[in-house]
Design an enzyme around this catalytic site. Structure first.
Site, PDB file in Angstrom:
ATOM      1  N   ARG A   1       2.029 -15.089   0.920  1.00  0.00           N
ATOM      2  CA  ARG A   1       1.723 -15.378   2.321  1.00  0.00           C
ATOM      3  C   ARG A   1       0.532 -16.308   2.488  1.00  0.00           C
ATOM      4  O   ARG A   1       0.507 -17.123   3.401  1.00  0.00           O
ATOM      5  CB  ARG A   1       1.484 -14.069   3.078  1.00  0.00           C
ATOM      6  CG  ARG A   1       2.742 -13.263   3.315  1.00  0.00           C
ATOM      7  CD  ARG A   1       2.414 -11.913   3.910  1.00  0.00           C
ATOM      8  NE  ARG A   1       1.692 -11.061   2.962  1.00  0.00           N
ATOM      9  CZ  ARG A   1       1.249  -9.842   3.262  1.00  0.00           C
ATOM     10  NH1 ARG A   1       1.441  -9.351   4.474  1.00  0.00           N
ATOM     11  NH2 ARG A   1       0.624  -9.115   2.352  1.00  0.00           N
TER      12      ARG A   1
ATOM     13  N   LYS B   1     -13.939  -0.754   6.029  1.00  0.00           N
ATOM     14  CA  LYS B   1     -12.862  -1.559   5.456  1.00  0.00           C
ATOM     15  C   LYS B   1     -13.049  -3.040   5.782  1.00  0.00           C
ATOM     16  O   LYS B   1     -12.998  -3.901   4.888  1.00  0.00           O
ATOM     17  CB  LYS B   1     -11.514  -1.065   5.984  1.00  0.00           C
ATOM     18  CG  LYS B   1     -10.320  -1.924   5.603  1.00  0.00           C
ATOM     19  CD  LYS B   1     -10.088  -1.958   4.105  1.00  0.00           C
ATOM     20  CE  LYS B   1      -8.818  -2.756   3.790  1.00  0.00           C
ATOM     21  NZ  LYS B   1      -8.566  -2.818   2.343  1.00  0.00           N
TER      22      LYS B   1
ATOM     23  N   VAL C   1       0.826  -1.204   0.000  1.00  0.00           N
ATOM     24  CA  VAL C   1       0.000   0.000   0.000  1.00  0.00           C
ATOM     25  C   VAL C   1       0.862   1.256   0.000  1.00  0.00           C
ATOM     26  O   VAL C   1       0.622   2.205  -0.752  1.00  0.00           O
ATOM     27  CB  VAL C   1      -0.951   0.004   1.214  1.00  0.00           C
ATOM     28  CG1 VAL C   1      -1.719   1.324   1.302  1.00  0.00           C
ATOM     29  CG2 VAL C   1      -1.928  -1.164   1.136  1.00  0.00           C
TER      30      VAL C   1
ATOM     31  N   GLU D   1      -7.681   2.066   2.467  1.00  0.00           N
ATOM     32  CA  GLU D   1      -7.412   1.845   1.043  1.00  0.00           C
ATOM     33  C   GLU D   1      -8.276   0.691   0.538  1.00  0.00           C
ATOM     34  O   GLU D   1      -8.634  -0.222   1.281  1.00  0.00           O
ATOM     35  CB  GLU D   1      -5.925   1.560   0.823  1.00  0.00           C
ATOM     36  CG  GLU D   1      -5.328   0.464   1.706  1.00  0.00           C
ATOM     37  CD  GLU D   1      -5.596  -0.938   1.200  1.00  0.00           C
ATOM     38  OE1 GLU D   1      -5.922  -1.064   0.007  1.00  0.00           O
ATOM     39  OE2 GLU D   1      -5.491  -1.886   1.989  1.00  0.00           O
TER      40      GLU D   1
ATOM     41  N   LYS E   1      -6.635 -12.575   6.601  1.00  0.00           N
ATOM     42  CA  LYS E   1      -6.160 -11.773   7.734  1.00  0.00           C
ATOM     43  C   LYS E   1      -7.273 -10.906   8.298  1.00  0.00           C
ATOM     44  O   LYS E   1      -7.487 -10.848   9.523  1.00  0.00           O
ATOM     45  CB  LYS E   1      -4.988 -10.901   7.285  1.00  0.00           C
ATOM     46  CG  LYS E   1      -4.481  -9.923   8.338  1.00  0.00           C
ATOM     47  CD  LYS E   1      -3.304  -9.111   7.819  1.00  0.00           C
ATOM     48  CE  LYS E   1      -3.708  -8.026   6.869  1.00  0.00           C
ATOM     49  NZ  LYS E   1      -4.369  -6.887   7.553  1.00  0.00           N
TER      50      LYS E   1
ATOM     51  N   GLY F   1      -7.159 -17.013  -1.498  1.00  0.00           N
ATOM     52  CA  GLY F   1      -5.937 -16.816  -2.261  1.00  0.00           C
ATOM     53  C   GLY F   1      -5.035 -15.756  -1.682  1.00  0.00           C
ATOM     54  O   GLY F   1      -3.921 -16.041  -1.267  1.00  0.00           O
TER      55      GLY F   1
ATOM     56  N   CYS G   1      -4.950 -10.660   2.326  1.00  0.00           N
ATOM     57  CA  CYS G   1      -5.788  -9.666   3.010  1.00  0.00           C
ATOM     58  C   CYS G   1      -7.078 -10.265   3.550  1.00  0.00           C
ATOM     59  O   CYS G   1      -7.453 -10.015   4.700  1.00  0.00           O
ATOM     60  CB  CYS G   1      -6.119  -8.510   2.062  1.00  0.00           C
ATOM     61  SG  CYS G   1      -4.702  -7.492   1.623  1.00  0.00           S
TER      62      CYS G   1
END
Length: 459
Positions: A327, A203, A14, A150, A262, A256, A259
């Site tokens: 990750r 978000k 980011v 974002e 997490k 996949g 983000c």
């Protein structure tokens, strides 16, 4: 637009995207990065992450003099004060899935010590209530703080920054809005102005919904394994509803990217700490976590007792061609699992070298090219939709395979019509072989009969 002096703390995915895009917009930007190796690479004009167009735009921004990099924000601010400091550091998951905010706290502490005080804009993904916690710890920060999440998609991050679908700004003091509009330029997208806590929830809720769509698609694909179904056409029909949309309805081996797992874990942990049950979110995560197991299940079913003697070619380590983020790639789960059940696992990825394959998957055999990976393999497992795989001459590759010549398409990326005539067993997430198309029915209407108007009801 008035050019401003902006610092961006944290030069991960980011941060470096933001720094380059802001420099493109005419601002004077300083990217702040504490990792010495990454900082050296940035100063040499080498992007630390893979993103289409980022390397070229980074080099151009450095050449214009509008972008530079530093180890710390404080010395630079002392000489030439910043108007805005953005914080885009990581919030990695802790052992329990909660977000680790140590980097955010350290960056905010550094910014609050700056004189004169800039506007602090937090970009990092943080649990709801984080901004209020930070503001309580630094009361003077409240009138110069904004939370601005974002919404970047890997593969189009620069475009998403410069032409966002929406801008969400959480402010305690609305007098900061003109400065936020200068940061984003004259974008014509919708703006959502709210409290910092609500912006934080936007978000998390956005990513949770995208995760839900993926898991929903995978659930439906499990129902569509029979020959009477064609999962691609089903998802096309579902996504054509404007209330639903096509995005994130592609069945596969799970989320996949890093983000969604997490952020859904962090949101579930946040809710549990408050005694709030989220059965839908837990079901979404359960579907995702079980999806990579489809590969081993299919191999056991098709190879039977021969599985332990099988040679498996795994094509693709990354979760998608336009990202180098490994990750949460399915390969990190699938390949180690396969190595406990089969005789040999070969791994090929056009952008992952043999040294990385050996480091990530000790015992796996790196292959230099696609023919070498498939030569003598009993089964092929596709984990990344590389063009080299999609456009491969499978008619030439098939004779290299050993019976039963099984292909497990974990990304549903191959065109089944090209494989139907080959001596292969093709398996995907949901059935993708179309049934023979019946001849269209002919309805003859006498010319004197007027047809009634359509009165379709809601779906």
């Amino acid at each position: 637009m008035t050019a401003m002096r902006i610092a961006v703390i944290g030069q991960g995915y980011v941060g470096v995207t933001g720094a380059v895009a802001l420099a493109q917009g005419g601002h004077q930007v300083t990217g702040v990065e504490q990792d010495a190796q990454r900082l050296a690479a940035l100063r040499e004009g080498r992007a630390p992450v893979f993103e289409p167009g980022l390397q070229e735009e980074l080099s151009l921004a450095l050449a214009t003099g509008r972008l530079r990099f530093a180890r710390s924000v404080s010395p630079v601010h002392a000489e030439e004060p910043f108007d805005v400091v953005m914080v885009a550091v990581g919030t990695p998951p802790g052992p329990d899935g909660s977000a680790d905010l140590s980097q955010v706290r350290a960056a905010v502490q550094e910014v609050t010590a700056l004189v004169p005080a800039p506007l602090l804009v937090l970009k990092s993904t943080v649990p709801p209530g984080t901004s209020e916690m930070l503001l309580r710890g630094s009361p003077g920060l409240r009138d110069r703080y904004a939370y601005n999440p974002e919404f970047l998609n890997q593969g189009s991050a620069l475009e998403d920054w410069l032409a966002p679908s929406r801008v969400v700004v959480g402010v305690a003091d609305r007098r900061n809005l003109p400065l936020m509009r200068q940061i984003h330029g004259h974008t014509g997208c919708p703006w959502v102005v709210t409290t910092p806590t609500s912006a934080e929830m936007v978000k998390y809720a956005s990513n949770a919904f995208l995760a839900t769509k993926i898991s929903f698609a995978n659930e439906i694909a499990r129902l569509c394994a029979g020959p009477e179904f064609h999962v691609d056409q089903i998802m096309q029909g579902v996504g054509s509803d404007p209330r639903i949309g096509h995005a994130f309805l592609q069945p596969g081996l799970g989320f996949g990217d890093s983000c969604l797992p997490k952020d859904t874990a962090a949101l579930a942990n946040w809710a549990a700490a408050r005694g709030i049950r989220l059965p839908l979110l837990h079901a979404v995560r359960e579907v995702n976590e079980g999806q990579p197991g489809m590969v081993a299940e299919t191999l056991r079913r098709e190879l039977g007792t021969a599985l332990s003697r099988a040679r498996i070619a795994v094509l693709g380590v990354r979760y998608e061609p336009w990202s180098d983020d490994l990750r949460a790639a399915p390969s990190r789960t699938v390949i180690p699992g396969l190595m406990t059940e089969v005789a040999e696992v070969r791994v090929w990825d056009p952008e992952v070298d043999a040294e990385t394959v050996t480091r990530l998957f000790p015992g796996a055999v790196p292959s230099p090219d696609l023919p070498s990976a498939t030569d003598g393999a009993h089964a092929v497992v596709i984990l990344t939709e590389w063009p080299e795989i999609i456009e491969a001459d499978w008619a030439s590759l098939t004779p290299r395979l050993e019976a039963p010549r099984l292909i497990i398409d974990g990304k549903n990326c191959l065109y089944p019509g090209l494989l139907q005539s080959l001596p292969l067993l093709y398996r995907s997430t949901g059935n993708r072989f179309p049934l023979p198309t019946p001849a269209p029915a002919q309805l003859e209407v006498p010319p004197t009969v007027q047809q009634p108007e359509s009165r379709d009801g809601a779906g």
